[in-house]
Design a protein around this motif. Structure first.
Motif, PDB file in Angstrom:
ATOM      1  N   ARG A 144       0.982  -1.244  -0.617  1.00 29.33           N
ATOM      2  CA  ARG A 144       0.366  -0.021   0.459  1.00 29.33           C
ATOM      3  C   ARG A 144       1.025   1.571  -0.137  1.00 29.33           C
ATOM      4  O   ARG A 144       2.046   1.060   0.344  1.00 29.33           O
ATOM      5  CB  ARG A 144      -1.236  -0.399   1.383  1.00 29.33           C
ATOM      6  N   ASP A 196       1.024   3.773   1.774  1.00 27.68           N
ATOM      7  CA  ASP A 196       1.216   4.308   3.125  1.00 27.68           C
ATOM      8  C   ASP A 196       2.085   3.235   3.708  1.00 27.68           C
ATOM      9  O   ASP A 196       2.985   4.396   5.099  1.00 27.68           O
ATOM     10  CB  ASP A 196       0.070   4.492   3.719  1.00 27.68           C
ATOM     11  N   LEU A 243      -8.166   2.389   8.287  1.00 24.72           N
ATOM     12  CA  LEU A 243      -7.347   2.445   7.614  1.00 24.72           C
ATOM     13  C   LEU A 243      -6.475   1.076   7.710  1.00 24.72           C
ATOM     14  O   LEU A 243      -5.129   1.066   7.110  1.00 24.72           O
ATOM     15  CB  LEU A 243      -6.082   3.207   8.401  1.00 24.72           C
ATOM     16  N   GLU A 260      -2.469  14.161   6.490  1.00 24.08           N
ATOM     17  CA  GLU A 260      -1.306  13.115   6.598  1.00 24.08           C
ATOM     18  C   GLU A 260      -0.377  12.716   5.218  1.00 24.08           C
ATOM     19  O   GLU A 260      -0.868  11.998   4.202  1.00 24.08           O
ATOM     20  CB  GLU A 260      -0.917  12.786   7.378  1.00 24.08           C
ATOM     21  N   GLU A 261       0.617  12.986   5.017  1.00 26.78           N
ATOM     22  CA  GLU A 261       1.908  12.035   4.257  1.00 26.78           C
ATOM     23  C   GLU A 261       1.229  10.393   3.918  1.00 26.78           C
ATOM     24  O   GLU A 261       1.170   9.667   5.005  1.00 26.78           O
ATOM     25  CB  GLU A 261       2.440  12.508   3.534  1.00 26.78           C
ATOM     26  N   GLY A 262       1.171   9.855   2.585  1.00 25.68           N
ATOM     27  CA  GLY A 262       0.811   8.542   2.959  1.00 25.68           C
ATOM     28  C   GLY A 262      -0.648   8.483   2.855  1.00 25.68           C
ATOM     29  O   GLY A 262      -0.380   7.025   2.287  1.00 25.68           O
ATOM     30  N   GLN A 263      -1.463   9.328   3.387  1.00 26.19           N
ATOM     31  CA  GLN A 263      -2.966   8.234   3.377  1.00 26.19           C
ATOM     32  C   GLN A 263      -3.619   8.872   2.130  1.00 26.19           C
ATOM     33  O   GLN A 263      -3.375   9.525   1.023  1.00 26.19           O
ATOM     34  CB  GLN A 263      -3.399   9.715   4.058  1.00 26.19           C
ATOM     35  N   TRP A 264      -3.935   7.134   1.708  1.00 26.40           N
ATOM     36  CA  TRP A 264      -4.352   7.310   0.363  1.00 26.40           C
ATOM     37  C   TRP A 264      -5.860   6.662  -0.011  1.00 26.40           C
ATOM     38  O   TRP A 264      -5.896   6.689  -1.454  1.00 26.40           O
ATOM     39  CB  TRP A 264      -3.478   5.910  -0.203  1.00 26.40           C
ATOM     40  N   LYS A 265      -6.859   6.674   0.722  1.00 27.53           N
ATOM     41  CA  LYS A 265      -7.774   6.261   0.738  1.00 27.53           C
ATOM     42  C   LYS A 265      -8.734   7.337   1.081  1.00 27.53           C
ATOM     43  O   LYS A 265      -8.880   8.520   1.705  1.00 27.53           O
ATOM     44  CB  LYS A 265      -8.466   4.952   1.887  1.00 27.53           C
TER      45      LYS A 265
END
Length: 544
Positions: free
Chosen positions: A150, A152, A225, A255-260
Motif C-alpha cells: 500500500r 502508506d 485504515l 498526512e502524507e501517505g493517506q491514500w484512501k
C-alpha cells in the motif's frame, strides 16, 4: 516444548487409541504425558480404567514409590495424581502452580475441578532476566509472500471494500448497501475479495469523550485504515455520540501517505434509508474498478503481523498446538515479522513467565498494570478471574485459569516482548508484542485486527469454526480427534505431536500455511464465507 516424555524410550500413542484396562504394570510415559519432572500430575493420552498400574519414571518417584494404581476412570486429556497431596498443597503442571488441593488427593486419583481450585499465588516478578538476542536472518534470506503493497507503507493480505457503521442505528443501512453487491455482480471484479459490512451494537448511550467511545473510534478507524481494506464507506445516523467528524479527525487525511478517499453518509442528512442505500451503492460501485486494479507482488514476510488466538482450548492445546504455533512465531520474528499475543485474562497466573522476557522493565510493568486493571474490572462486575476457563475447557481437561494460561502463553514462543498495547492501538513495534484484550475470541481478534494484524492463527482443542473479515483465520487443531471430526473447518492438525511428530515440524507447517494464506490461499473458514458477524468491538462502560 520439551516434554519429559521425549527423553523416554516409550513410544508415543495417539489419543485416539482405546482405553487401558487392568493387567500387568505399564510405563506411565507410554499412556500419559509428563511435562516436567516436578509436576504432581500427568495427562492421560488415552482413557485409563480403574485398577491400571502405572510404573513411574525414576525422576518423578517420591519416597521410593515406583508404582501407582489408578483409582477411578480418567478420560484422555485429564490429569492423574502421581502422588498424594495434602489439602491446601500446591498442584503443579508445566513445573508451575495450576491450583491448590481442596481436599486430600491420593495417588492415582482424577485431578480436576472437584478437588483443585485457584488460590493466592506468591508470584515473583523478574523483569527481563530471560531476554536473549534474536538471531535475525539477513533481509535477502527472508521468505516472501504475495501481498498488496500500500502507498502508506503497510502491506495487505486481502483486498476488500468495507462499509462501516458508526452506530448500531445505521447497521441495517450498511447491510442493505452490502446486499447490492451480489456474487454475480462481483465476478466482474476478480481482484476484489468482497464488499463487507462491519456493524456493531454500540455507538451511542455512551459518555461523550469517554474511554468507551474513544476505544470504539480506535477500532472503527483502525478497520478503515487497515491494509486489507482498499476502500471504505462510513455510514452513520447523525445524532449519535460516536460522531463521524471526530473519527475523521483521528484519520488525519492531510498526512502524507493517506491514500484512501474518505467516504461517509449520514441517514438523517441524506433523507433516510432508501436514498442513503442508493447513494452508498453508487459510491461503492465507483470505488470497485479502482480497487480491482490493485495487484499482489512478492513481499518479505517481515511485513506479516500475526494475531495469536486460542479458543475452545483443551488439555492438549498447551502440549501440541500452542507450542507449535510458538515455534512458528519464533521463526517469523527471526525473519523480521510481528506476532501479537492477547487475551489478557488467559495470561493471568502465567504472567511471571512472560515478564522474564520483557525487553525492558517499563514494558513489563505496563503489562502488570493491565493485569491489575482486569482484577478491578472483574471485581466491579461481580466476577473473578477464574470465571475463565469455560465449561468446554473443563470438559477438555483444563481445571483452572492458571492451568489454561500456562498452556496459552506457549503461543508466544520464546523471543523478547517488545511492547504492550491497549486495545486496538496501532501496532508499530516489530517482534513479539502484547495487546490487552478480553479472552472472548471475536472481541479479542477485533482489537488485534484494528491494530494492524493481517493474518490470524487460531488454535483450538474442542473445535471452533471461527473466521474473520477482512483478515483470514487459520485454524490449528490440538488433537487428531477434533481435526478428523471437523476436517471441513480445521486447517492444520497439531495432534500429530502426540504421535511423535516434532513441535518444530508442525511449527514450520504452520508457518508455511501462514505464508500460503497470506498470499491468497483461502483458509477453510474463509472458503465458507465466515467472518463478518465476528466483528465485535469491546464495549467499555455503562450503556445509558
Amino acid at each position: 516444548m520439551d516434554m519429559y516424555n521425549r527423553s523416554s524410550s516409550s513410544q508415543p500413542l495417539s489419543v485416539a487409541h482405546g482405553a487401558v484396562a487392568q493387567g500387568q504394570p505399564i510405563d506411565l510415559l507410554s499412556v500419559a504425558v509428563l511435562l516436567h519432572v516436578q509436576d504432581d500430575v500427568a495427562i492421560a493420552r488415552i482413557p485409563l480404567n480403574r485398577g491400571v498400574k502405572l510404573r513411574l519414571p525414576p525422576a518423578c518417584r517420591r519416597d521410593g514409590v515406583d508404582m501407582l494404581e489408578v483409582t477411578q476412570r480418567i478420560q484422555a486429556g485429564h490429569k492423574v495424581a502421581l502422588h498424594a497431596l495434602e489439602q491446601g498443597e500446591a498442584v503443579h503442571r508445566y513445573g508451575s502452580v495450576i491450583g491448590f488441593a481442596l481436599q486430600p488427593i491420593h495417588a492415582g486419583e482424577h485431578v480436576h475441578t472437584h478437588n483443585v481450585a485457584v488460590g493466592e499465588l506468591d508470584q515473583r516478578y523478574e523483569y527481563g532476566v530471560d531476554v536473549r538476542p534474536v538471531a535475525y536472518l539477513p533481509s535477502d534470506q527472508r521468505r516472501t509472500f504475495m501481498g498488496y503493497q500500500r502507498p502508506d507503507g503497510l502491506v495487505g493480505t486481502r483486498n476488500y471494500v468495507a462499509i462501516i457503521s458508526s452506530v448500531n442505528c445505521s447497521a441495517s443501512a450498511v447491510r442493505m448497501i452490502e446486499r447490492c453487491f451480489s456474487p454475480e455482480l462481483m465476478r466482474a471484479y476478480p481482484n476484489v475479495d468482497g464488499v463487507i459490512g462491519l456493524t456493531h451494537k454500540s455507538g451511542c448511550g455512551m459518555q461523550m469523550g469517554g474511554e468507551g467511545v474513544q476505544q470504539l473510534q480506535r477500532v472503527l478507524t483502525g478497520m478503515a485504515l487497515h491494509p486489507n481494506v482498499a476502500a471504505y464507506l462510513f455510514v452513520g445516523l447523525g445524532c449519535e455520540v460516536n460522531q463521524l467528524q471526530e473519527m475523521f479527525e483521528q484519520i488525519k487525511f492531510e498526512e502524507e501517505g493517506q491514500w484512501k478517499t474518505p467516504l461517509f453518509l449520514g441517514l438523517q442528512e441524506h433523507h433516510g434509508i432508501a436514498y442513503t442505500v442508493d447513494e452508498g451503492a453508487r459510491l461503492i460501485g465507483e470505488a470497485l474498478p479502482r480497487v480491482n486494479m490493485l495487484r499482489r507482488e512478492p513481499i518479505s514476510i517481515s511485513e506479516l503481523t500475526l494475531a495469536l488466538q486460542c479458543g475452545g482450548s483443551d488439555s492438549w492445546s498447551g502440549i501440541t498446538a500452542n507450542p507449535a504455533l510458538g515455534y512458528c512465531v519464533d521463526e517469523l520474528v527471526r525473519q523480521g515479522g510481528t506476532a501479537v499475543l492477547s487475551e489478557t485474562p488467559e495470561i493471568y497466573g502465567a504472567e511471571h513467565m512472560l515478564l522474564r522476557r520483557a525487553r525492558t522493565r517499563v514494558i513489563g510493568e505496563q503489562f502488570v498494570e493491565r493485569l491489575h486493571w482486569w482484577e478491578q474490572y472483574t471485581a466491579l462486575n461481580n466476577m473473578v478471574m477464574d470465571n475463565n476457563p469455560s465449561p468446554g475447557n473443563k470438559q477438555g481437561g483444563l481445571t483452572t485459569i492458571y492451568e489454561k494460561s500456562l498452556g496459552a502463553i506457549a503461543k508466544g514462543g520464546t523471543t523478547p516482548i517488545n511492547a504492550v498495547y491497549n486495545y486496538a492501538e496501532p501496532i508499530t513495534e516489530r517482534g513479539l508484542v502484547i495487546m490487552d484484550t478480553p479472552g472472548y475470541d471475536p472481541v479479542s481478534v477485533t482489537g488485534q485486527v484494528a491494530g494492524g494484524a493481517n493474518v490470524i492463527a487460531f488454535t483450538t482443542g474442542r473445535g471452533s469454526m471461527f473466521g474473520y473479515k477482512p483478515v483470514p483465520s487459520i485454524k490449528i487443531a490440538s488433537n487428531s480427534s477434533t481435526y478428523e471430526n471437523l476436517i471441513g473447518d480445521m486447517d492444520i492438525n497439531a495432534g500429530v505431536v502426540l504421535d511423535g511428530v516434532s513441535i518444530q515440524e508442525v511449527g514450520m507447517q504452520i508457518l508455511d500455511e501462514v505464508i500460503a494464506v497470506a498470499s491468497g490461499k483461502q483458509s477453510k473458514s474463509e472458503a465458507q464465507g465466515i467472518g463478518e458477524e465476528e466483528f465485535a468491538p469491546w464495549i467499555l462502560g455503562a450503556t445509558m
